[in-house]
Design a protein around this motif. Structure first.
Motif, PDB file in Angstrom:
ATOM      1  N   MET A   1       4.382   1.791  -0.286  1.00  0.00           N
ATOM      2  CA  MET A   1       3.317   1.414   0.645  1.00  0.00           C
ATOM      3  C   MET A   1       2.488   0.292   0.033  1.00  0.00           C
ATOM      4  SD  MET A   1       0.219   3.775   2.130  1.00  0.00           S
ATOM      5  CE  MET A   1       1.364   4.832   3.020  1.00  0.00           C
ATOM      6  N   SER A   4      -2.110  -3.291   1.936  1.00  0.00           N
ATOM      7  CA  SER A   4      -2.619  -3.689   3.244  1.00  0.00           C
ATOM      8  C   SER A   4      -2.335  -2.641   4.311  1.00  0.00           C
ATOM      9  CB  SER A   4      -1.997  -5.031   3.658  1.00  0.00           C
ATOM     10  OG  SER A   4      -0.585  -4.901   3.743  1.00  0.00           O
ATOM     11  N   GLU A   5      -1.426  -1.702   4.019  1.00  0.00           N
ATOM     12  CA  GLU A   5      -1.081  -0.684   5.007  1.00  0.00           C
ATOM     13  C   GLU A   5      -2.182   0.361   5.078  1.00  0.00           C
ATOM     14  OE1 GLU A   5       3.131   0.689   5.192  1.00  0.00           O
ATOM     15  OE2 GLU A   5       3.262  -0.404   3.295  1.00  0.00           O
ATOM     16  N   SER A  47      -7.157   2.198   3.352  1.00  0.00           N
ATOM     17  CA  SER A  47      -6.149   1.265   2.839  1.00  0.00           C
ATOM     18  C   SER A  47      -5.871   1.555   1.365  1.00  0.00           C
ATOM     19  CB  SER A  47      -6.639  -0.176   2.985  1.00  0.00           C
ATOM     20  OG  SER A  47      -7.671  -0.448   2.052  1.00  0.00           O
TER      21      SER A  47
END
Length: 356
Positions: A1, A4-5, A47
């Motif tokens: 991951m 920014s996810e 985030s």
């Protein structure tokens, strides 16, 4: 991951080690707001960039830091943040020490059992003796008793002893009232240091021992109470009794010797005793040898010391001249006043460098 996810509050809680309920609390407190809130469902999303901040918040809370202080640490620069953390830890440690001492006082009065009279001593004399002897105490992990002061009372005298295993300091005092029976215990050195100022201001101090501590009753002021340490104290009497024969004795003026030791650049020094004087040598550098006039008897001898062992032993000696009794390069050296024997320090030499 990637950072920014976005992730749900549950996923973020698992990744950061902060519970979902705590995350909601921190968001409401303004410490860690979600990266995004769904306007319809109200779901909170975080985030990857926020993991580090969440971890710092968690660790600060684990050491009991209040929310306001946590926010100050997060907003500060590196240096200021470190200072704030140190300040908080110092307060926690101080509060714990106060609580520990108060708990000992509470335990001492449970059952209302009268304390055993240990001694009655002059306050200024006792305060000086405590400060002198405690120079040999040390905080060592696994051996908390080495931070304590051993008190032994008999009909003849009261003896104070402390040791860090490289140094042993002991001083005898005469009590104005003998104890009803012999008594011995090891008192918290830290709490004694705190109590010294009050003890010094009292003309006479009564020492009364209970199950958990010693009460120092002072005239016209607040009594001081110090905990007893439960761990067995090192068998210093056996060491004193097993000391070898003195082979060399030297008497030297205290202040000149201290000045020479203060000027040493290295971590160890040697004393070379010969007729007419004593040479103080910085490490193994013979060019940095200083001769001090002294009265010496016995055989010539050279002994090496760690400066942190020798200097305190000399500095606490009573009177203008100190006497050193030497037994060889690997045996404890007895250091005391040249004309008073009530304060004695044993200092352990170190091995000389292989090149010597």
């Amino acid at each position: 991951m990637s950072n920014s996810e976005l992730m749900s509050i549950g996923a973020f809680a698992q990744r950061s080690g902060v519970t979902a309920s705590a995350l909601r609390f921190y968001a409401d407190s303004g410490l860690l707001a979600p990266a995004e809130i769904d306007p319809v469902s109200g779901y909170r999303y975080y985030s990857g960039d926020q993991v580090a901040r969440a971890s710092v918040v968690r660790r600060l809370r684990e050491i009991g830091m209040p929310l306001g202080a946590v926010g100050a640490v997060l907003d500060a620069g590196v240096g200021e943040a470190a200072r704030l953390v140190d300040e908080h830890v110092a307060k926690v440690v101080g509060d714990a020490a106060v609580a520990q001492q108060k708990a000992a006082v509470i335990k001492s009065v449970l059952g209302d059992v009268p304390g055993l009279l240990v001694a009655v001593l002059k306050g200024p004399v006792l305060a000086d003796a405590v400060e002198q002897v405690l120079t040999a105490a040390v905080h060592e992990p696994g051996m908390p008793v080495l931070a304590g002061l051993r008190i032994e009372a008999s009909h003849e005298a009261v003896t104070l002893t402390a040791t860090d295993r490289y140094r042993l300091a002991t001083r005898t005092l005469v009590s104005a009232e003998p104890p009803a029976r012999a008594w011995a215990g090891t008192v918290s050195g830290d709490e004694l240091r705190t109590a010294v100022a009050g003890i010094r201001r009292s003309a006479l101090v009564r020492l009364e021992a209970g199950r958990h501590g010693v009460r120092f009753r002072v005239a016209g002021g607040e009594d001081r109470y110090c905990r007893l340490l439960s761990e067995p104290f090192p068998d210093h009497r056996l060491m004193l009794a097993s000391l070898g024969e003195v082979t060399t004795r030297v008497t030297v003026a205290k202040e000149p010797l201290l000045r020479v030791l203060e000027e040493q650049a290295g971590e160890r020094v040697s004393l070379r005793v010969a007729e007419g004087g004593v040479d103080v040598v910085s490490g193994d550098d013979e060019d940095r040898r200083i001769r001090l006039p002294a009265t010496a008897s016995g055989r010539s001898l050279r002994v090496w010391f760690e400066l942190t062992t020798l200097y305190p032993a000399v500095s606490t000696a009573i009177g203008p001249d100190v006497m050193l009794d030497l037994r060889g390069g690997d045996q404890p050296v007895t250091i005391r006043s040249a004309d008073r024997g009530d304060l004695t320090t044993l200092a352990m030499p170190v091995k000389p460098a292989p090149s010597v």
